[in-house]
Design a protein around this motif. Structure first.
Motif, PDB file in Angstrom:
ATOM      1  N   UNK A 179       2.531   7.009  -6.616  1.00 23.32           N
ATOM      2  CA  UNK A 179       1.612   8.063  -7.034  1.00 23.32           C
ATOM      3  C   UNK A 179       2.147   9.436  -6.655  1.00 23.32           C
ATOM      4  N   UNK A 180       2.692   9.537  -5.428  1.00 25.05           N
ATOM      5  CA  UNK A 180       3.230  10.808  -4.963  1.00 25.05           C
ATOM      6  C   UNK A 180       4.442  11.229  -5.797  1.00 25.05           C
ATOM      7  N   UNK A 192       4.842  14.485  -8.107  1.00 20.91           N
ATOM      8  CA  UNK A 192       5.938  15.437  -7.899  1.00 20.91           C
ATOM      9  C   UNK A 192       6.800  15.589  -9.134  1.00 20.91           C
ATOM     10  N   UNK A 193       6.987  14.476  -9.868  1.00 22.20           N
ATOM     11  CA  UNK A 193       7.795  14.527 -11.088  1.00 22.20           C
ATOM     12  C   UNK A 193       7.118  15.403 -12.137  1.00 22.20           C
ATOM     13  N   UNK A 194       5.823  15.198 -12.291  1.00 23.86           N
ATOM     14  CA  UNK A 194       5.081  16.008 -13.271  1.00 23.86           C
ATOM     15  C   UNK A 194       5.101  17.474 -12.845  1.00 23.86           C
ATOM     16  N   UNK A 195       4.919  17.712 -11.541  1.00 24.09           N
ATOM     17  CA  UNK A 195       4.941  19.097 -11.060  1.00 24.09           C
ATOM     18  C   UNK A 195       6.320  19.732 -11.267  1.00 24.09           C
ATOM     19  N   UNK A 196       7.383  18.941 -11.080  1.00 27.40           N
ATOM     20  CA  UNK A 196       8.732  19.471 -11.292  1.00 27.40           C
ATOM     21  C   UNK A 196       8.957  19.857 -12.742  1.00 27.40           C
ATOM     22  N   UNK A 197       8.456  19.009 -13.653  1.00 29.53           N
ATOM     23  CA  UNK A 197       8.588  19.323 -15.078  1.00 29.53           C
ATOM     24  C   UNK A 197       7.849  20.614 -15.400  1.00 29.53           C
ATOM     25  N   UNK A 214       0.839  -1.205   0.000  1.00 28.44           N
ATOM     26  CA  UNK A 214       0.000   0.000   0.000  1.00 28.44           C
ATOM     27  C   UNK A 214       0.871   1.250   0.000  1.00 28.44           C
ATOM     28  N   UNK A 215       1.892   1.269   0.868  1.00 33.80           N
ATOM     29  CA  UNK A 215       2.787   2.424   0.926  1.00 33.80           C
ATOM     30  C   UNK A 215       3.554   2.612  -0.376  1.00 33.80           C
ATOM     31  N   UNK A 216       3.931   1.476  -1.002  1.00 28.53           N
ATOM     32  CA  UNK A 216       4.660   1.567  -2.271  1.00 28.53           C
ATOM     33  C   UNK A 216       3.798   2.210  -3.340  1.00 28.53           C
ATOM     34  N   UNK A 217       2.536   1.811  -3.385  1.00 33.24           N
ATOM     35  CA  UNK A 217       1.624   2.412  -4.368  1.00 33.24           C
ATOM     36  C   UNK A 217       1.440   3.898  -4.092  1.00 33.24           C
ATOM     37  N   UNK A 218       1.277   4.249  -2.801  1.00 38.68           N
ATOM     38  CA  UNK A 218       1.127   5.661  -2.447  1.00 38.68           C
ATOM     39  C   UNK A 218       2.364   6.468  -2.843  1.00 38.68           C
ATOM     40  N   UNK A 219       3.556   5.912  -2.580  1.00 36.06           N
ATOM     41  CA  UNK A 219       4.790   6.616  -2.922  1.00 36.06           C
ATOM     42  C   UNK A 219       4.953   6.786  -4.427  1.00 36.06           C
TER      43      UNK A 219
END
Length: 828
Positions: free
Chosen positions: A478-479, A483-488, A471-476
Motif C-alpha cells: 500500500x505504501x 509513493x508510486x502514484x505520488x511520484x508520477x 501484514x507488513x507485506x500488505x502495508x508495504x
C-alpha cells in the motif's frame, strides 16, 4: 680475483639468510590471526630485506652502488629492534602487552632512521664519510659513524635489552612447557647479541662482515623450532595459567601417554596435591579413581557424562567432560579433563521436573513460536510452533545461540534486549525481522520477558514471536503504491491539484508547490479559494462538474502566479468512486507555445520579405548597370582626345580643351567619379544581398574568413532603422587580424549568416542599452590547427538565465515582430 670470490660467497651467504627468513614468514602465514605470529612475520620480512640488501652490497662492483644498497638495508634493519621487542612482549603476555598507541610510538624510531638515511647527504647525521675497506677478504663498506647512527644503535640495543630482561623475568615465574618455550625464545635472542658484538668489537677476520641479519634469521629458526616442538603459538600468551587457576572447576590436561601436563588450583585442592612437574606423572598413579572414569568414558570426540566417585570417603556426583586436545593441524596431542560437582543440583532437578512438564504442555500447544534462553543467551527450550515457523528443531539449537538476526537489525535487537533488562518488570515489546533456517526473512512482533532471581539479578528470558510478515507485506504494498502514484504526480510538469467535492485540497504536486511557493503540507486540507484564489476564479463549482461527469476545459486563460503572467490551459477531470468523489485540476503553461506560434508566423513573413528582396535586387541590377555604363561613356566623350570628340566640338564651335577646363573647374568630373563610385557601391550591395539570399547547395570550398567578414560588414552597414535611430555605420569597428592565416574549407553563405546574426544582435543590443559610443572588437587569429574569430562588443552583456537559453530555437528577449529567436539558434 680472491676478493671477488669472497664477495660472492658473502653475498650468497646473505641471500640464503634472506631466503630462510622469507620461508619462515610464509610458513607462519596461516597463523596470521594470532598477534604474535603477525609480529614474528613482520620481523622475518624485515630481516629478509636487511639480508637481501646486505648481500647485494657485497656483490655490487663500486662504492656508489654499494652505498645505495646500504640505504636499502635500513628499510629492514631499522625495524628489527622494535619488532623483536614487540615479539617478546607479546609472548610474555599479561602486563607486558602494548596498546595501539605503544605500537605507533615504537614505529617512530625506525621511520625517523629511514628518513635520516635517505637524506644523509644533506645533514650527515648517520655517517660523514664512507669508503671501501680493502683490508678484509672482500671489499666492504666502512664509515665515519655520526650521532644519528649511534643514537639508532643505542635505541635498538636498549629495546632488545629490555625485551631480554622481560623474557628472563617471565622465565623465572614460568612453569612446565611454558618455561621451555621461553628458554627457546631466550636462546634465539642471544644470537643477535653475540653476532652484533662480534661485528662492532670482534675479530679482525670478521671486521668487514656483519653477521647480525644472519643471526636474526637463526633466531627465526629457533622460534619456529619452538613452534613445532612446544606448540608455542597454540599456547601463548603465557598468562593462560592465571585463567586456568581462576576457574572453579577442576581441570587437568594430559598428553597422549596420560601424563599430566597441567593441573589447575581447583584440581590440586580437590585431590590434595601440590604442583606437579609437567609430563612426569601419570594420572593413574596420582588420581587412580579418576583414571578409571577417564578410561571408561573417553572417545575421540568431546563427551559429557554424569558419574560418581569417592573423594575423602564421601561419594560425590560429577559432570565429567573429556575433550581431545588438538594441534593447529588438527592432530590430537592430548586430553582435557573438566569436572563439575553436581551433587547439590541432582536433588533440585527432581523438584522442578514436574513443573517443567506442565509448562511444556502449555508451550507446545501455543500457536506462536516461543524460545527460552539462559542468562548467557543460549537456547534451553523452543516449542513446536518455533520449528514450524523458523525450521529449526530443539536438538539443533539446544545450548547454542540462534544466529537468525539480520545484520541490519542487530543494533535494534541489542537495544531491545538491554531495555528488557533495564525494566523492573522485565518485559518489552518491539517489531523487527528474523531469518528462517531456509534463509527467508520474516517480519515479527516480539514480546520478551525476563525472569529474575531472588536477589533481583537477571535470570532466563522467554521470547514470544508473532509472525507479521503478511501484514507488513500488505502495508508495504500500500505504501509503495501510494509513493508510486505520488511520484508520477510530482514528475508531471503541469500544475496538478486534487479537490474533494467541497473544494478542499487533497493533492498538491511538486510543480504546484514550485510555482506558488506553498508547501504541500500547508495546502492539503485547505480550501482552494483561500490558498489559490487566482485559479479558483476560472473553475466552475466542483460539485457541478462531478455531477455532470464531464471533463471541463478552458484554453488560453490568463493566470498571474508569483508575479508572473502566463497563458494556460485549465482542465478539470471528475473523479467518481465508491469511497471518494472529487476532481483533479490540471493547469498547463502554454505561454511558450503561443509565443513560438507567433514567431513561426513572423518567420514566414520574414521569409516572404527575403524572397521579395532578392527579386528586387535582380531588378535594381539592370538600371544600375545602365547608369554605370552611360556615366563611363559620358566621361570618355568629355575628357578624352578622341577624333570623334574633337570633330564634334569643332562643328559646334567649341574647343575641346576649353570644355575640359570648364568641366574641371566646375568639378563635374569629380561628381561623375562620385556617381561611378556610388554606382559600384550599390552594385556591391546588391551582389552581397543576392549572395546572402541565394540558397546554399552545401558544397564546401576554400575561403578566407576575413574576406567573408568584410563582405558581411559591408552588407550590414546598409541596415538602418528609423524607429530606433539605428545606423550600423555609426558603430566603431576595431579589427585585430593576424597575418598569413590560410583559407579554410567552409560553406560561405552559412558562415556569412553566422557573422551577420552576431553583428546585428550585438549592434541592436548596444543601441537598446543606450551605449553612447558603441564599438565592436573583431579578432582573427590562428590557434593550433584552427582559425578563430572573436567578436566582442561594449554592451551590457547577458544575465545567467539568458545565457542558458540563447541557442534555443525561438527564444528571444525582443518583442514579438521584432525578433524571431532563430538568429543564434541557426548559427549554433
Amino acid at each position: 680475483m680472491e676478493a671477488l670470490n669472497w664477495s660472492i660467497i658473502y653475498g650468497l651467504f646473505s641471500f640464503v639468510a634472506a631466503s630462510v627468513s622469507v620461508a619462515i614468514a610464509i610458513y607462519l602465514a596461516p597463523h596470521w590471526k594470532n598477534i604474535s605470529v603477525r609480529v614474528l612475520i613482520f620481523l622475518m620480512v624485515a630481516v629478509a630485506v636487511w639480508s637481501l640488501a646486505y648481500g647485494m652490497e657485497f656483490i655490487s662492483p663500486d662504492l656508489t652502488l654499494k652505498l645505495w644498497w646500504v640505504k636499502v638495508e635500513y628499510f629492514g634493519a631499522a625495524w628489527v629492534g622494535p619488532l623483536i621487542f614487540s615479539f617478546i612482549l607479546v609472548i610474555a603476555g599479561g602486563k607486558w602487552q602494548l596498546n595501539k598507541t605503544g605500537y605507533v610510538l615504537l614505529s617512530f624510531v625506525p621511520l625517523l632512521v629511514i628518513i635520516l638515511v635517505l637524506t644523509n647527504n644533506d645533514h650527515h647525521l648517520m655517517w660523514s664519510h664512507a669508503w671501501l675497506d680493502l683490508s678484509g677478504r672482500a671489499p666492504a663498506m666502512a664509515y665515519s659513524r655520526e650521532i644519528g647512527f649511534w643514537g639508532y644503535t643505542a635505541v635498538s640495543y636498549i629495546l632488545i635489552l629490555v625485551g631480554t630482561i622481560v623474557l628472563i623475568h617471565s622465565l623465572i615465574s614460568a612453569r612446565g612447557i611454558f618455561r621451555k618455550q621461553l628458554v627457546v625464545v631466550l636462546v634465539g635472542i642471544m644470537f643477535p647479541w653475540f653476532s652484533n658484538v662480534l661485528y662492532l668489537f670482534g675479530f679482525e677476520e670478521l671486521k668487514t662482515l656483519d653477521l647480525t641479519p644472519v643471526s636474526f634469521t637463526i633466531s627465526g629458526i629457533a622460534f619456529s623450532w619452538g613452534l613445532l616442538r612446544y606448540q608455542m603459538l597454540d599456547l601463548i600468551p603465557l598468562a593462560h595459567k592465571a585463567v586456568l587457576d581462576s576457574m572453579g572447576d577442576p581441570i587437568i590436561a594430559l598428553d597422549m601417554n596420560d601424563r599430566i601436563l597441567e593441573i589447575n588450583r581447583a584440581a590440586q585442592t580437590l585431590f590434595k596435591t601440590s604442583a606437579l612437574v609437567p609430563a612426569q606423572n601419570e594420572v593413574k598413579e596420582v588420581f587412580p579413581l579418576l583414571y578409571e572414569q577417564i578410561v571408561k568414558f573417553r572417545q575421540h570426540h568431546p563427551i559429557d557424562v554424569e558419574t560418581s566417585f569417592a573423594v575423602e570417603t564421601m561419594l560425590t556426583y560429577w559432570n565429567l567432560r573429556i575433550s581431545p586436545l588438538l594441534s593447529r593441524k588438527e592432530k590430537q596431542i592430548g586430553w582435557l579433563i573438566i569436572l563439575r560437582d553436581i551433587t547439590d543440583r541432582d536433588t533440585a532437578e527432581k523438584a522442578v521436573k514436574e513443573s517443567e512438564r506442565i509448562q511444556r504442555i502449555i508451550l507446545e500447544a501455543s500457536p506462536n513460536p516461543i524460545v527460552y534462553y539462559n542468562k548467557t543467551g543460549e537456547v534451553t527450550y523452543l516449542n513446536p510452533a518455533f520449528t514450524k515457523v523458523f525450521g529449526w528443531y530443539l536438538d539443533e539449537l539446544l545450548g547454542k545461540r540462534i544466529d537468525f538476526v539480520p545484520e541490519e537489525n542487530f543494533e535494534e535487537t541489542k537495544k531491545a534486549i538491554q531495555k528488557t533488562y533495564d525494566k523492573p518488570s522485565g518485559n518489552y515489546n518491539f517489531i523487527t525481522r528474523r531469518i528462517t533456517k531456509t534463509g527467508e526473512i520474516l517480519d515479527v512482533s516480539i514480546n520478551s520477558t525476563l525472569s529474575r532471581t531472588k536477589d533481583g539479578s537477571p535470570g532466563s528470558m522467554v521470547v514470544n514471536f508473532t509472525d507479521i510478515t503478511k501484514i507488513k507485506k500488505t502495508e508495504n504494498e500500500l505504501r509503495n503504491t501510494k509513493n508510486f502514484i505520488r511520484s508520477i504526480i510530482n514528475s508531471m510538469p503541469s500544475i496538478l491539484i486534487g479537490l474533494n467535492i467541497d473544494g478542499v485540497v487533497t493533492q498538491w504536486n511538486a510543480e504546484t508547490q514550485r510555482l506558488t511557493g506553498i508547501l504541500a503540507d500547508q495546502a492539503e486540507g485547505s480550501l482552494l479559494k483561500d490558498i489559490f484564489p487566482q485559479l479558483s476564479g476560472h473553475i466552475p463549482n466542483v460539485r457541478q462538474t462531478i455531477e455532470k461527469r464531464k471533463v471541463g476545459k478552458e484554453t488560453k486563460a490568463t493566470l498571474t502566479i508569483a508575479g508572473k503572467m502566463m497563458l494556460t490551459d485549465i482542465t478539470i477531470y471528475p473523479i467518481l468512486s465508491a469511497s471518494f468523489q472529487g476532481a483533479v485540476i490540471r493547469v498547463d503553461d502554454i505561454s511558450e507555445r503561443v509565443r513560438i506560434e507567433e514567431m513561426m508566423v513572423q518567420s514566414e513573413k520574414m521569409l516572404s520579405v527575403g524572397g521579395l528582396a532578392a527579386g528586387m535586387a535582380h531588378e535594381i541590377n539592370n538600371p544600375l548597370a545602365g547608369i554605370l555604363q552611360n556615366t563611363q561613356v559620358i566621361r570618355n566623350r568629355l575628357s578624352r582626345d578622341l577624333p570623334a570628340n574633337i570633330k564634334t566640338a569643332e562643328e559646334c564651335g567649341i574647343k575641346l580643351e576649353n570644355l575640359k577646363a570648364y568641366m574641371e573647374k566646375r568639378n563635374i568630373f569629380s561628381m561623375m567619379e562620385l556617381v561611378t563610385s556610388s554606382g559600384h557601391r550599390a552594385a556591391q550591395i546588391v551582389e552581397n544581398m543576392l549572395s546572402f539570399s541565394r540558397k546554399s547547395n552545401r558544397r564546401k570550398s576554400s575561403h578566407y574568413l576575413s574576406d567573408i567578414m568584410e563582405a558581411t560588414i559591408e552588407l550590414v552597414k546598409n541596415d538602418y532603422r528609423m524607429k530606433k535611430r539605428y545606423d550600423f555605420r555609426s558603430i566603431e569597428i576595431v579589427k585585430e587580424y593576424q597575418e598569413n592565416i590560410p583559407a579554410v574549407s567552409c560553406e560561405k553563405s552559412e558562415i556569412q549568416q553566422v557573422f551577420l546574426n552576431i553583428l546585428k544582435n550585438g549592434a541592436e543590443a548596444m543601441v537598446d542599452a543606450g551605449i553612447s559610443s558603441p564599438k565592436f572588437i573583431i579578432r582573427y587569429f590562428r590557434q593550433q590547427d584552427q582559425v578563430v574569430f572573436e567578436i566582442e562588443d561594449n554592451g551590457l552583456g547577458m544575465d545567467q538565465e539568458t545565457k542558458k537559453r540563447i541557442f534555443e530555437p525561438f527564444f528571444t528577449t525582443k518583442d514579438v515582430g521584432v525578433g524571431t529567436g532563430l538568429g543564434l539558434s541557426v548559427s549554433y
